[in-house]
Motif scaffolding. Sequence first.
Motif, mmCIF file in Angstrom:
data_model
loop_
_atom_site.group_PDB
_atom_site.id
_atom_site.type_symbol
_atom_site.label_atom_id
_atom_site.label_comp_id
_atom_site.label_asym_id
_atom_site.label_seq_id
_atom_site.Cartn_x
_atom_site.Cartn_y
_atom_site.Cartn_z
ATOM 1 N N GLN A 31 0.863 -1.187 0.000
ATOM 2 C CA GLN A 31 0.000 0.000 0.000
ATOM 3 C C GLN A 31 0.898 1.235 0.000
ATOM 4 N N ILE A 32 0.935 1.929 -1.119
ATOM 5 C CA ILE A 32 1.710 3.158 -1.237
ATOM 6 C C ILE A 32 0.738 4.321 -1.357
ATOM 7 N N GLU A 33 0.782 5.229 -0.388
ATOM 8 C CA GLU A 33 -0.110 6.388 -0.388
ATOM 9 C C GLU A 33 0.663 7.636 -0.799
ATOM 10 N N ARG A 34 -0.077 8.552 -1.398
ATOM 11 C CA ARG A 34 0.536 9.820 -1.787
ATOM 12 C C ARG A 34 0.091 10.911 -0.828
ATOM 13 N N GLY A 35 1.043 11.701 -0.335
ATOM 14 C CA GLY A 35 0.698 12.798 0.560
ATOM 15 C C GLY A 35 1.855 13.171 1.463
ATOM 16 N N ASP A 36 1.703 14.294 2.154
ATOM 17 C CA ASP A 36 2.716 14.809 3.084
ATOM 18 C C ASP A 36 2.577 14.060 4.408
ATOM 19 N N THR A 37 3.595 13.307 4.763
ATOM 20 C CA THR A 37 3.524 12.463 5.957
ATOM 21 C C THR A 37 3.326 13.272 7.227
ATOM 22 N N LEU A 38 3.991 14.415 7.344
ATOM 23 C CA LEU A 38 3.853 15.224 8.550
ATOM 24 C C LEU A 38 2.496 15.929 8.603
ATOM 25 N N ALA A 39 2.068 16.485 7.475
ATOM 26 C CA ALA A 39 0.824 17.255 7.457
ATOM 27 C C ALA A 39 -0.403 16.357 7.458
ATOM 28 N N GLU A 40 -0.318 15.228 6.737
ATOM 29 C CA GLU A 40 -1.495 14.373 6.587
ATOM 30 C C GLU A 40 -1.081 12.914 6.445
ATOM 31 N N PRO A 41 -0.782 12.256 7.569
ATOM 32 C CA PRO A 41 -0.432 10.832 7.481
ATOM 33 C C PRO A 41 -1.630 10.017 6.988
ATOM 34 N N LYS A 42 -1.409 9.205 5.961
ATOM 35 C CA LYS A 42 -2.505 8.451 5.342
ATOM 36 C C LYS A 42 -2.692 7.061 5.938
ATOM 37 N N LEU A 43 -1.664 6.539 6.591
ATOM 38 C CA LEU A 43 -1.737 5.186 7.133
ATOM 39 C C LEU A 43 -2.120 5.268 8.618
ATOM 40 N N VAL A 44 -3.406 5.258 8.870
ATOM 41 C CA VAL A 44 -3.926 5.410 10.231
ATOM 42 C C VAL A 44 -4.958 4.326 10.502
ATOM 43 N N GLU A 45 -5.200 4.081 11.781
ATOM 44 C CA GLU A 45 -6.221 3.128 12.233
ATOM 45 C C GLU A 45 -6.992 3.782 13.373
ATOM 46 N N GLY A 46 -8.204 4.213 13.102
ATOM 47 C CA GLY A 46 -8.994 4.883 14.134
ATOM 48 C C GLY A 46 -8.369 6.205 14.514
ATOM 49 N N ASP A 47 -8.054 6.355 15.815
ATOM 50 C CA ASP A 47 -7.502 7.612 16.311
ATOM 51 C C ASP A 47 -5.993 7.585 16.506
ATOM 52 N N HIS A 48 -5.350 6.573 15.934
ATOM 53 C CA HIS A 48 -3.889 6.521 16.080
ATOM 54 C C HIS A 48 -3.253 6.082 14.767
ATOM 55 N N LEU A 49 -1.972 6.302 14.663
ATOM 56 C CA LEU A 49 -1.237 5.898 13.467
ATOM 57 C C LEU A 49 -1.198 4.372 13.376
ATOM 58 N N LYS A 50 -1.220 3.868 12.155
ATOM 59 C CA LYS A 50 -1.028 2.436 11.949
ATOM 60 C C LYS A 50 0.378 2.081 12.402
ATOM 61 N N ARG A 51 0.525 0.903 13.033
ATOM 62 C CA ARG A 51 1.827 0.530 13.583
ATOM 63 C C ARG A 51 2.385 -0.681 12.838
ATOM 64 N N PHE A 52 3.727 -0.712 12.793
ATOM 65 C CA PHE A 52 4.420 -1.688 11.950
ATOM 66 C C PHE A 52 5.541 -2.359 12.736
ATOM 67 N N ASP A 53 5.954 -3.520 12.229
ATOM 68 C CA ASP A 53 7.089 -4.229 12.843
ATOM 69 C C ASP A 53 8.407 -3.531 12.536
ATOM 70 N N VAL A 54 8.545 -3.080 11.289
ATOM 71 C CA VAL A 54 9.827 -2.516 10.836
ATOM 72 C C VAL A 54 9.568 -1.205 10.104
ATOM 73 N N VAL A 55 10.378 -0.194 10.405
ATOM 74 C CA VAL A 55 10.339 1.070 9.675
ATOM 75 C C VAL A 55 11.753 1.395 9.209
ATOM 76 N N LEU A 56 11.901 1.632 7.919
ATOM 77 C CA LEU A 56 13.156 2.121 7.358
ATOM 78 C C LEU A 56 12.867 3.462 6.690
ATOM 79 N N ALA A 57 13.766 4.410 6.829
ATOM 80 C CA ALA A 57 13.471 5.726 6.247
ATOM 81 C C ALA A 57 14.740 6.525 6.009
#
Length: 895
Positions: free
Chosen positions: A251-277
């Motif tokens: 799932q690749i979303e387009r948008g500004d991560t700081l201004a408008e995070p697209k990967l969310v679940e309810g009232d919190h950010l979606k959480r992942f096992d691994v983050v690389l950036a």
Amino acid sequence: MTRITQHQLESYLWGAAVLLRGTIDAGDYKQFIFPLLFFKRLCDVFNEEIISALRDSGGDQDFALFPENHRFQIPSEGHWQEIRKVNRDVGQAIQHAMRSIEVANQDKLMGIFGDAQWTNKERLSDAMLRDLIEHFSTLELTLSNLPEDELGQGYEYLIKKFADDSGHTAAEFYTNRTVVHLMTEMLDVQPGESVYDPTCGSGGMLLSCISHLRKAGKEWRNVKLFGQERNLMTSSIARMNCFLHGIEDFQIERGDTLAEPKLVEGDHLKRFDVVLANPPYSIKQWNREAFASDPWGRNVFGVPPQGRADYAFQQHILQSLKPQSGRCAVLWPHGVLFRQEESEMRQKLIESDLIDCVLGLGPNLFYNSPMEACVLICRTQKPSVRRGKILFINAVNEVTREGGQSFLTEAQLHRVVHAYHNFKDEPGFATVSTLDDVRSKKGNLSIPLYVQAETVLQKAEAANLATNALPQDLTDFIDNSIKFRNSLGRLNEFSAFKFTVPKDSVAANPKWGELSLFNRSTWERVRFGDVANNPSVSVTDRNTLGIEKIISLDNIDSDSLSIRRSEQFDSNPSFKTYFKKGQTLFGKRRAYLRKVAVAECNGVCTQNILVFETSNPQRMLPEFLPFLCRSERFLDYAIATSKGSLFPNADWRHISKFEFYLPSLDQQRRIIKVLQSLNGIINDHETLQGTLKQACKNFFNTTVEHGRNLASSEECKSWREVPLSEVVDFLDRQRKPIKESERSKRRGDYPYYGASGVIDTIDDFIFDEPLLLLGEDGANIVDRSSPLAFRVDGKIWVNNHAHVLRVKKPNSLIYVEYYLESLDYKPFVTGTAQPKLNKGVCESILMPIPDSNLQVEIERHLLAFEDAQEAQAKSAKQAKQLLSALLNQFIGTCT
């Protein structure tokens, strides 16, 4: 259709980009090439699926078109073959076809082809688009011809090539792949886990996790990939990249991560096992006010300053980790480890015990930037042995530079990964520090404060630098200096020899004739063609001969037997002369450039390089040949017999007739030993020169970057950032034009300067004061073929291809020179046919300026570097003169 080789694929892909050269900017290639490639692949695979379905159904056409038989649906009006039939308004036809495919596959492909301006005929004419379509039509990109993993590799190759060509914009969509591989290895992604990249670019970090599992033979199909990317075209490239690698669970979303995070679940950010950036570094245009009251709770450690959003991204990443299995690796410049304005957030992060490892990497691993990089690794649940501790790894020397590119070798990767998993002290490389140790340093994570280097100089610098670190290149310089001093001992044997042999020496002392290297009584008069030959093997298929490198004349340095650079593997037909390891390469074009080298591997070279080898090792040893070719007498003969006026060329027919006296085999062995020893010392000198030059450059770049960070802080008064026009005056070059009558009178007194340094043409303007010259020629700015900025002491003539700058504060001359030389000017160049660096653009360039006392201190260090370089260059020159003198003694021509 036969299987497509990787070499064929790379030539095919880059050939499409070559068609666009001169039509659009290199940075825009990707928005046209990638969609066409993906379009072609979809249609070819669709055709392949129809053939398979017809075979399975006994020729049932309706069955073959059932959606169940196809991964993606291709409408008849949107097929590649229909586009090939179009002659007018080709761009509009391409655009309609791509949109029809997106509509037919809305759940997966909507928007994937991006927003390129296909209908803009001023950029891409119908003829150009037809050429592109026909080029792509030369290969069938079916799964049987090109499996997904192989096409994915070709796609990555193209991304890398576009990054090379697009210069300053490359970091927006490309991260050094060896660094990505290192981060992946350290996090050790497992089957079934979720992986996230909040600034995913072209998706390279996400796909590296899949590659990691494939390489280990583990299940990778159940790994879920997630990403967000601000740029529309780049996010489309990431989606295409996943599909072309055979991955659909993403799932690749387009948008500004700081201004408008697209990967969310309810009232919190979606959480992942691994983050690389690899987030964008220190962006200033972001909504700090909104982050201060962030609804997603990403400001738990504080609100970063407006001038740099780094810790906003870092906190977003930490809030995106699963509570039990979450771990992340984030690539940053070293400033995040010690900057004062972020110290409170950094200390809170340290106290949370989330930081697992701070890894320092070497320079030039940020794309198109000389800065040193670091990787910050965090874990939500550390193993018990790691709790309350942070591992610091100083891998600044674990970097390899070749062909203008910096990367990590497999051995360097393995050393870092082993140190990370081993979690033990390794003197000079890794240190496990407690949180109390970090608290005692007020939360400063600068690596040299923890990893005690092995030299006295490093220890002193690490103790003294509380907010910055002197470039680790100095360690290389000290180590190479020791190596150089040790190498002097290799000449002990030579110290007993004399340069002159008395005429009666042999008769008076027969043993002298046995020992002297200069006794010519046994030397044999030969022609070069009697003891050497010119094997001329033309290469048509490079894959059949074990070719490792491609060498042009530009890759061979004058007066050096080593080859330090090589060309990129491409389809250039001029590289077709085969050479083998150990053979001698001689630059026949303009032989006065003195280009001779020994091949260290098998390869191909251009036709302006002659390949030599000994024809009879019982008469002349192979190791003697390159020194013979480097001697002044051989070179003088090659120059004298060269043909052509503009570009004189030597040829084998004449060179084979060169006559000289050849020493006996025993003497050759001892001569070779002496010459190789001295040549080794010269190579040590050249290594020292390069190391010292890079150390100086990195010291300045690191200092300026730190100053720029401070300049954005309202509390700091020691640095400020101002436009160049406040620092220098651009002098009117026509103020003192030289009359024709004056030219001949003053020609011998005034050196001539242009865009690339001292030149030999008649120029128009004269100055007589300390100045800076800045190249105006855009071609030089792009390829950096020579220094762009350099200081002169006055009494100069200047032509129209250089800006003349007078520094308003004379004591700032050195600082301004180094700053102008360190800049990447590509964003400021205007024009295409004749690119220029215009005065108006230059005047607006921002420059960080320290206060007077600090500037004096910086310049004192720079002058110390220059003094060391000058002494080193003098020593290297003496070594080369000694080698030349010895060659003249050992290589005697027949008169």
